[in-house]
Write a protein that holds these residues in place. Sequence first.
Motif, mmCIF file in Angstrom:
data_model
loop_
_atom_site.group_PDB
_atom_site.id
_atom_site.type_symbol
_atom_site.label_atom_id
_atom_site.label_comp_id
_atom_site.label_asym_id
_atom_site.label_seq_id
_atom_site.Cartn_x
_atom_site.Cartn_y
_atom_site.Cartn_z
ATOM 1 N N LEU A 233 0.821 -1.209 0.000
ATOM 2 C CA LEU A 233 0.000 0.000 0.000
ATOM 3 C C LEU A 233 0.858 1.265 0.000
ATOM 4 N N ALA A 234 1.984 1.221 0.688
ATOM 5 C CA ALA A 234 2.879 2.381 0.717
ATOM 6 C C ALA A 234 3.414 2.683 -0.680
ATOM 7 N N GLY A 235 3.632 1.638 -1.450
ATOM 8 C CA GLY A 235 4.159 1.825 -2.802
ATOM 9 C C GLY A 235 3.116 2.270 -3.807
ATOM 10 N N SER A 236 1.855 2.255 -3.402
ATOM 11 C CA SER A 236 0.812 2.630 -4.360
ATOM 12 C C SER A 236 0.024 3.869 -3.918
ATOM 13 N N ARG A 237 0.558 4.634 -2.981
ATOM 14 C CA ARG A 237 -0.132 5.867 -2.542
ATOM 15 C C ARG A 237 -0.332 6.780 -3.739
ATOM 16 N N GLY A 238 -1.450 7.461 -3.740
ATOM 17 C CA GLY A 238 -1.761 8.367 -4.838
ATOM 18 C C GLY A 238 -2.569 7.699 -5.944
ATOM 19 N N ARG A 239 -2.674 6.411 -5.912
ATOM 20 C CA ARG A 239 -3.486 5.701 -6.900
ATOM 21 C C ARG A 239 -4.898 5.518 -6.364
ATOM 22 N N GLU A 240 -5.771 5.120 -7.234
ATOM 23 C CA GLU A 240 -7.160 4.868 -6.874
ATOM 24 C C GLU A 240 -7.237 3.725 -5.847
#
Length: 187
Positions: free
Chosen positions: A136-143
């Motif tokens: 989740l930390a690597g996908s911040r800013g995504r939907e």
Amino acid sequence: MREPDAPPDGDDGPDAASASGGEKALNRARTLALRMLAHKPRTAAQLETGLLRRGHSEEVVTAIVEECTAAGLVDDTAFSRAWVSSRHHGRGLSRNALTRELRTRGVDEDTVREAVAELSDDDEDEAARVLARRSLAGSRGRERDTRVRRAVGVLARKGYGGGLAYRVVREELEAEGVETDPGFSGS
């Protein structure tokens, strides 16, 4: 004076040649086994497969595997415990994934169950949580749905079931302050 049935001096007969050939085969297999075990720990089944693949006879392989087991060089129980600890803590693998890996290495079912049973539900939950948090930390800013799908996918590839994966991902998203529906299913 020699026995009447004994071969002449210097001739040990046909059995001696096969005995020395048998010793040579044992020594070659023993040397190979020690090299294989020095390279990395192996289960008895892995050692057996490796020796057979290199052309050693079944009887020679059986003898060498028994020797290595008796000497403590091959210990499936110790191997399994170390494998579970290393792969769970290092890679975050679930009990299901670890069970599959040990089975493919030829470890018997009882030994697999004992080794995997050393991991508690809390251990598995925490490992899943760490993986979800990292994903989740690597996908911040995504939907949100994209983040959920990716995090659940990471957990699935590590062998975690859908129920645990969705629960942990939902809890980690809530900890970030991301709103989730009461009927959140991850899709």
